[in-house]
Motif scaffolding. Structure first.
Motif, PDB file in Angstrom:
ATOM      1  N   ALA A   1       0.832  -1.211   0.000  1.00 27.16           N
ATOM      2  CA  ALA A   1       0.000   0.000   0.000  1.00 27.16           C
ATOM      3  C   ALA A   1       0.862   1.254   0.000  1.00 27.16           C
ATOM      4  O   ALA A   1       0.511   2.259  -0.644  1.00 27.16           O
ATOM      5  CB  ALA A   1      -0.919  -0.007   1.218  1.00 27.16           C
ATOM      6  N   TRP A   2       1.987   1.215   0.712  1.00 24.79           N
ATOM      7  CA  TRP A   2       2.866   2.389   0.758  1.00 24.79           C
ATOM      8  C   TRP A   2       3.388   2.726  -0.633  1.00 24.79           C
ATOM      9  O   TRP A   2       3.438   3.893  -1.017  1.00 24.79           O
ATOM     10  CB  TRP A   2       4.030   2.113   1.713  1.00 24.79           C
ATOM     11  N   LYS A   3       3.745   1.701  -1.398  1.00 22.59           N
ATOM     12  CA  LYS A   3       4.196   1.932  -2.769  1.00 22.59           C
ATOM     13  C   LYS A   3       3.087   2.562  -3.601  1.00 22.59           C
ATOM     14  O   LYS A   3       3.306   3.526  -4.339  1.00 22.59           O
ATOM     15  CB  LYS A   3       4.636   0.604  -3.384  1.00 22.59           C
ATOM     16  N   ARG A   4       1.884   2.035  -3.467  1.00 19.83           N
ATOM     17  CA  ARG A   4       0.756   2.530  -4.264  1.00 19.83           C
ATOM     18  C   ARG A   4       0.396   3.965  -3.899  1.00 19.83           C
ATOM     19  O   ARG A   4       0.146   4.800  -4.776  1.00 19.83           O
ATOM     20  CB  ARG A   4      -0.454   1.625  -4.067  1.00 19.83           C
ATOM     21  N   VAL A   5       0.331   4.245  -2.590  1.00 19.27           N
ATOM     22  CA  VAL A   5      -0.133   5.565  -2.178  1.00 19.27           C
ATOM     23  C   VAL A   5       0.919   6.630  -2.502  1.00 19.27           C
ATOM     24  O   VAL A   5       0.574   7.798  -2.741  1.00 19.27           O
ATOM     25  CB  VAL A   5      -0.507   5.569  -0.674  1.00 19.27           C
ATOM     26  N   GLN A   6       2.187   6.242  -2.523  1.00 16.91           N
ATOM     27  CA  GLN A   6       3.224   7.186  -2.938  1.00 16.91           C
ATOM     28  C   GLN A   6       3.028   7.624  -4.388  1.00 16.91           C
ATOM     29  O   GLN A   6       3.373   8.733  -4.770  1.00 16.91           O
ATOM     30  CB  GLN A   6       4.606   6.544  -2.785  1.00 16.91           C
ATOM     31  N   GLN A   7       2.470   6.732  -5.177  1.00 13.76           N
ATOM     32  CA  GLN A   7       2.248   7.032  -6.591  1.00 13.76           C
ATOM     33  C   GLN A   7       0.934   7.758  -6.845  1.00 13.76           C
ATOM     34  O   GLN A   7       0.794   8.460  -7.850  1.00 13.76           O
ATOM     35  CB  GLN A   7       2.279   5.727  -7.405  1.00 13.76           C
ATOM     36  N   SER A   8      -0.038   7.585  -5.935  1.00 19.00           N
ATOM     37  CA  SER A   8      -1.386   8.082  -6.214  1.00 19.00           C
ATOM     38  C   SER A   8      -1.779   9.318  -5.421  1.00 19.00           C
ATOM     39  O   SER A   8      -2.740  10.001  -5.777  1.00 19.00           O
ATOM     40  CB  SER A   8      -2.409   6.974  -5.936  1.00 19.00           C
ATOM     41  N   THR A   9      -1.076   9.637  -4.331  1.00 18.22           N
ATOM     42  CA  THR A   9      -1.473  10.725  -3.443  1.00 18.22           C
ATOM     43  C   THR A   9      -0.310  11.688  -3.272  1.00 18.22           C
ATOM     44  O   THR A   9       0.753  11.307  -2.767  1.00 18.22           O
ATOM     45  CB  THR A   9      -1.912  10.187  -2.063  1.00 18.22           C
ATOM     46  N   ALA A  10      -0.510  12.926  -3.668  1.00 21.72           N
ATOM     47  CA  ALA A  10       0.583  13.903  -3.642  1.00 21.72           C
ATOM     48  C   ALA A  10       1.150  14.078  -2.241  1.00 21.72           C
ATOM     49  O   ALA A  10       2.370  14.115  -2.043  1.00 21.72           O
ATOM     50  CB  ALA A  10       0.085  15.237  -4.201  1.00 21.72           C
ATOM     51  N   HIS A  11       0.292  14.185  -1.235  1.00 21.18           N
ATOM     52  CA  HIS A  11       0.763  14.440   0.126  1.00 21.18           C
ATOM     53  C   HIS A  11       1.503  13.252   0.726  1.00 21.18           C
ATOM     54  O   HIS A  11       2.173  13.402   1.761  1.00 21.18           O
ATOM     55  CB  HIS A  11      -0.408  14.834   1.024  1.00 21.18           C
ATOM     56  N   ALA A  12       1.400  12.077   0.110  1.00 23.78           N
ATOM     57  CA  ALA A  12       2.091  10.896   0.650  1.00 23.78           C
ATOM     58  C   ALA A  12       3.597  11.099   0.674  1.00 23.78           C
ATOM     59  O   ALA A  12       4.298  10.528   1.522  1.00 23.78           O
ATOM     60  CB  ALA A  12       1.737   9.663  -0.169  1.00 23.78           C
ATOM     61  N   ARG A  13       4.115  11.909  -0.222  1.00 23.17           N
ATOM     62  CA  ARG A  13       5.560  12.125  -0.274  1.00 23.17           C
ATOM     63  C   ARG A  13       6.062  12.980   0.890  1.00 23.17           C
ATOM     64  O   ARG A  13       7.268  13.140   1.068  1.00 23.17           O
ATOM     65  CB  ARG A  13       5.943  12.751  -1.610  1.00 23.17           C
ATOM     66  N   GLU A  14       5.118  13.501   1.679  1.00 14.81           N
ATOM     67  CA  GLU A  14       5.503  14.251   2.879  1.00 14.81           C
ATOM     68  C   GLU A  14       5.723  13.328   4.073  1.00 14.81           C
ATOM     69  O   GLU A  14       6.113  13.787   5.155  1.00 14.81           O
ATOM     70  CB  GLU A  14       4.404  15.268   3.226  1.00 14.81           C
ATOM     71  N   TRP A  15       5.490  12.021   3.885  1.00 14.96           N
ATOM     72  CA  TRP A  15       5.508  11.060   4.978  1.00 14.96           C
ATOM     73  C   TRP A  15       6.598  10.012   4.789  1.00 14.96           C
ATOM     74  O   TRP A  15       6.977   9.689   3.669  1.00 14.96           O
ATOM     75  CB  TRP A  15       4.163  10.335   5.065  1.00 14.96           C
ATOM     76  N   VAL A  16       7.057   9.466   5.935  1.00 11.57           N
ATOM     77  CA  VAL A  16       7.860   8.248   5.934  1.00 11.57           C
ATOM     78  C   VAL A  16       7.169   7.237   6.846  1.00 11.57           C
ATOM     79  O   VAL A  16       6.414   7.615   7.763  1.00 11.57           O
ATOM     80  CB  VAL A  16       9.306   8.492   6.406  1.00 11.57           C
ATOM     81  N   LEU A  17       7.413   5.970   6.572  1.00 16.44           N
ATOM     82  CA  LEU A  17       6.884   4.878   7.393  1.00 16.44           C
ATOM     83  C   LEU A  17       8.016   4.324   8.240  1.00 16.44           C
ATOM     84  O   LEU A  17       9.054   3.917   7.719  1.00 16.44           O
ATOM     85  CB  LEU A  17       6.319   3.775   6.491  1.00 16.44           C
TER      86      LEU A  17
END
Length: 278
Positions: free
Chosen positions: A105-121
């Motif tokens: 899911a982390w891979k997918r959301v990094q590609q689909s949601t702009a704000h995801a790149r503001e986060w780390v897991l």
């Protein structure tokens, strides 16, 4: 009195099922049937004990916790965040926790949601059965080395620092009794993403968590919702979790109810409100 602690959940019964059947046939089932009372942490766990076939009285009493003292400050036990927001997982590294689905899911959301790149897991916890190596290999194969970090086991001040410096918490489990880590995250005022198998519907009702399915697709959608929320919305969600802990999960009340159940199991009389005989 026996406590279930998730061990009679259908997933747990299926896992290493032949071992559980062997132990059960030798002594455990007879001991369970003879118990004056069973203790479970949630309504869902009560249902699993009844589905297992046990007819004993059952006390539904959740785990207890102390509300964290937020005036105490602890450093983050990681350096890799680099100014990003942190989604924290903390617990055993075990297949039951469903972390491979989170990485997908982390891979997918990094590609689909702009704000995801503001986060780390950040994945923190102790390895079981070499599962950590499998997770690290999956993260490498997905190209997630820059946004997924493994912090190892954390205890004491390091554990407190992890909760305090995270921005949200995730528990994507396939099976739980009642997870302490979610209560701990709420005790630090953090919003939570969790599956229904975490057995904390109170948190969903209170608006302290986002419910997610346990597939990568479902997790992708829920993480997207979390990342699209603004800081104030996430903070309010965490504050509702902290208030819920103070209302329903503090140790003094939990200990008092357990005391009532033990006194009733020994002395008889009318059962306490937490005990169900149906």
């Amino acid at each position: 009195m026996f406590t279930a602690n998730g061990m009679l959940d259908p997933w747990a019964v299926r896992n290493s099922g032949w071992k559980k059947r062997l132990v059960g046939s030798l002594w455990e089932n007879a001991a369970h049937r003879d118990a004056s009372c069973f203790h479970v942490n949630s309504e869902a766990e009560y249902q699993t004990v009844r589905a297992y076939g046990l007819k004993n009285p059952i006390a539904i009493i959740p785990n207890g916790i102390d509300v964290a003292d937020l005036s105490l400050r602890y450093p983050a036990p990681w350096r890799e965040a680099g100014g990003h927001k942190v989604l924290l997982y903390l617990g055993r590294l075990h297949p039951k926790k469903n972390l491979p689905a989170v990485l997908d899911a982390w891979k997918r959301v990094q590609q689909s949601t702009a704000h995801a790149r503001e986060w780390v897991l950040v994945i923190a916890g102790w390895d079981q059965g070499n599962h950590e190596a499998l997770l690290k290999r999956q993260a490498r194969e997905l190209g997630l080395e820059g946004s997924v970090h493994f912090a190892g086991p954390l205890f004491g001040a390091e554990k407190a620092g992890a909760y305090q410096n995270a921005d949200a918490f995730v528990l994507p489990s396939l099976s739980e009794g009642l997870p302490m880590v979610v209560l701990e995250a709420w005790a630090y005022g953090k919003p939570v993403v969790m599956t229904p198998e975490c057995n904390l519907p109170e948190g969903l009702a209170a608006g302290a968590a986002l419910s997610t399915g346990n597939t990568a697709e479902a997790l992708t959608g829920t993480l997207g919702v979390l990342f699209e929320m603004n800081d104030s919305e996430r903070q309010s969600m965490g504050e509702r979790g902290r208030a819920l802990v103070a209302e329903k999960f503090l140790w003094p009340g939990i200990a008092e109810e357990m005391k009532r159940v033990c006194e009733w199991a020994v002395g008889g009389g009318d059962p306490p409100p937490s005990v169900r005989c149906d």
